[in-house]
Design a protein around this motif. Structure first.
Motif, PDB file in Angstrom:
ATOM      1  N   ILE A  32       0.800  -0.971  -0.126  1.00 24.01           N
ATOM      2  CA  ILE A  32       0.093  -0.161  -0.015  1.00 24.01           C
ATOM      3  C   ILE A  32       0.832   1.196  -0.132  1.00 24.01           C
ATOM      4  O   ILE A  32       0.645   2.181  -0.741  1.00 24.01           O
ATOM      5  N   TYR A  33       1.851   1.278   0.782  1.00 17.80           N
ATOM      6  CA  TYR A  33       2.683   2.279   0.969  1.00 17.80           C
ATOM      7  C   TYR A  33       3.548   2.543  -0.474  1.00 17.80           C
ATOM      8  O   TYR A  33       3.613   3.804  -0.874  1.00 17.80           O
ATOM      9  N   LEU A  34       3.970   1.556  -1.141  1.00 23.84           N
ATOM     10  CA  LEU A  34       4.602   1.764  -2.490  1.00 23.84           C
ATOM     11  C   LEU A  34       3.972   2.236  -3.344  1.00 23.84           C
ATOM     12  O   LEU A  34       4.110   3.089  -4.305  1.00 23.84           O
ATOM     13  N   VAL A  35       2.536   1.728  -3.655  1.00 24.54           N
ATOM     14  CA  VAL A  35       1.351   2.057  -4.574  1.00 24.54           C
ATOM     15  C   VAL A  35       1.159   3.805  -4.218  1.00 24.54           C
ATOM     16  O   VAL A  35       1.132   4.421  -5.365  1.00 24.54           O
ATOM     17  N   SER A  36       0.911   3.871  -2.826  1.00 21.50           N
ATOM     18  CA  SER A  36       0.587   5.471  -2.560  1.00 21.50           C
ATOM     19  C   SER A  36       1.854   6.241  -2.802  1.00 21.50           C
ATOM     20  O   SER A  36       1.620   7.363  -3.340  1.00 21.50           O
ATOM     21  N   PRO A 283      -4.967   7.370   0.861  1.00 25.15           N
ATOM     22  CA  PRO A 283      -3.921   8.090   0.121  1.00 25.15           C
ATOM     23  C   PRO A 283      -3.559   7.271  -1.021  1.00 25.15           C
ATOM     24  O   PRO A 283      -2.880   7.749  -2.072  1.00 25.15           O
ATOM     25  N   MET A 284      -3.845   5.836  -1.040  1.00 26.79           N
ATOM     26  CA  MET A 284      -3.463   5.080  -2.069  1.00 26.79           C
ATOM     27  C   MET A 284      -4.611   5.027  -3.265  1.00 26.79           C
ATOM     28  O   MET A 284      -4.282   5.021  -4.385  1.00 26.79           O
ATOM     29  N   MET A 285      -5.839   5.581  -2.844  1.00 28.82           N
ATOM     30  CA  MET A 285      -6.975   5.532  -3.678  1.00 28.82           C
ATOM     31  C   MET A 285      -7.098   6.926  -4.435  1.00 28.82           C
ATOM     32  O   MET A 285      -7.553   6.931  -5.538  1.00 28.82           O
TER      33      MET A 285
END
Length: 317
Positions: A32-36, A283-285
């Motif tokens: 999730i952090y990497l995508v965000s 933050p990811m979306m």
């Protein structure tokens, strides 16, 4: 660990996660952090590099990406460490700093989402007057005022936490430093700390959410009056996707922050889940919903990676 003044020099973050769930939780948080991180950095880079994307709408989108990037960076790495190592020692001042910054970016996002909804309301309801009402200068001034307001409002939470004494334990049963959790483990038993916090959340969370819902309701009514089926479909698709992200941000956080102040005690698992979902998922979306579905940004990304020099036609509506 504890001194005579009933204060602590450090906190121990203890994530209450079952041993068999540690690996999958840490992996999920890292993904999730990497995508965000990638998504929001790409949005910021595209808007800064392309001078044609300097209109009010893109200033809002760029600011939202910066807030989401800050939110993820402040929160997720520390959570991953706490999950992997089961417990994590954090200095008292560092813990207060993380708590304050999380509350600050949450409030900034709430106020910014409200401003963006009002921006869309003006664009749809007053399309001819929109360019004169909403200018890039006005948006920059507005965002600056939001940042200053959020800073001053959350200072109160920092002041309240600094008043607390921790004579029983310094273990936070949580994955990061959180205001309500600090109040619960403190030996200062005064309901004002949660009551004031809930009041701040209602003022800066519930009212903005109501304004956002009202803005999109009026936009939907305006769309129903149009004769174009494609136009209606586009407006309703945009409204629903925006409201999905708004709901994922507001509902978990408002529920977890307001109920304890109202005397309703949530289980540790329920509280943890709601706060983490409200902080980690949006933050990811947001880059996907607000940016990558936008044809100008998609065109700019294509140009960046393909090396082609295209000039997207900007549509501020």
């Amino acid at each position: 660990m504890f001194n005579s003044s009933l204060s602590v020099s450090e906190f121990v973050l203890h994530c209450e996660i079952k041993p068999e769930q540690i690996n999958i939780t840490a992996t999920l948080l890292i993904l999730i952090y990497l995508v965000s991180l990638i998504g929001n950095l790409l949005v910021i880079l595209i808007i800064i590099m392309n001078h044609q994307l300097q209109s009010p709408m893109y200033i809002y989108i760029c600011t939202l990406a910066m807030i989401d990037l800050a939110n993820s960076t402040i929160l997720i790495p520390k959570m991953v460490s706490a999950v992997i190592f089961d417990s994590l020692v954090v200095a008292y001042t560092a813990c207060l700093a993380q708590m304050y910054l999380i509350l600050y970016v949450e409030l900034m996002e709430s106020l910014l989402l409200t401003s963006m909804a009002i921006d869309r309301y003006i664009a749809v309801i007053f399309p001819l007057r929109y360019p004169s009402i909403v200018t890039s200068k006005a948006v920059c001034i507005g965002v600056t005022l939001l940042a200053i307001s959020a800073f001053l409002i959350e200072i109160y939470c920092l002041m309240f936490v600094s008043e607390l004494s921790f004579c029983k334990t310094n273990i936070l049963p949580y994955c990061f430093c959180d205001y309500a959790t600090m109040v619960h483990i403190a030996c200062t038993e005064d309901p004002k700390y949660l009551l004031i916090f809930s009041t701040i959340v209602i003022t800066t969370g519930v009212f903005p959410l109501a304004l956002i819902l009202f803005s999109y309701f009026i936009i939907a009514l305006a769309a129903l009056r149009t004769s174009s089926v494609e136009g209606k479909r586009k407006v309703f698709s945009t409204c629903l996707t925006h409201l999905l992200v708004v709901g994922l941000f507001y509902i978990p956080l408002l529920t977890s922050y307001i109920l304890p102040g109202a005397g309703v005690k949530l289980s540790t698992e329920a509280y943890n889940t709601m706060v983490i979902v409200g902080n980690v998922v949006p933050p990811m979306m947001n880059p996907i919903i607000y940016s990558f579905r936008n044809k100008e940004i998609k065109s700019s990304i294509y140009k960046l990676f393909s090396g082609k020099r295209t000039s997207p036609k900007i549509n501020n509506q």
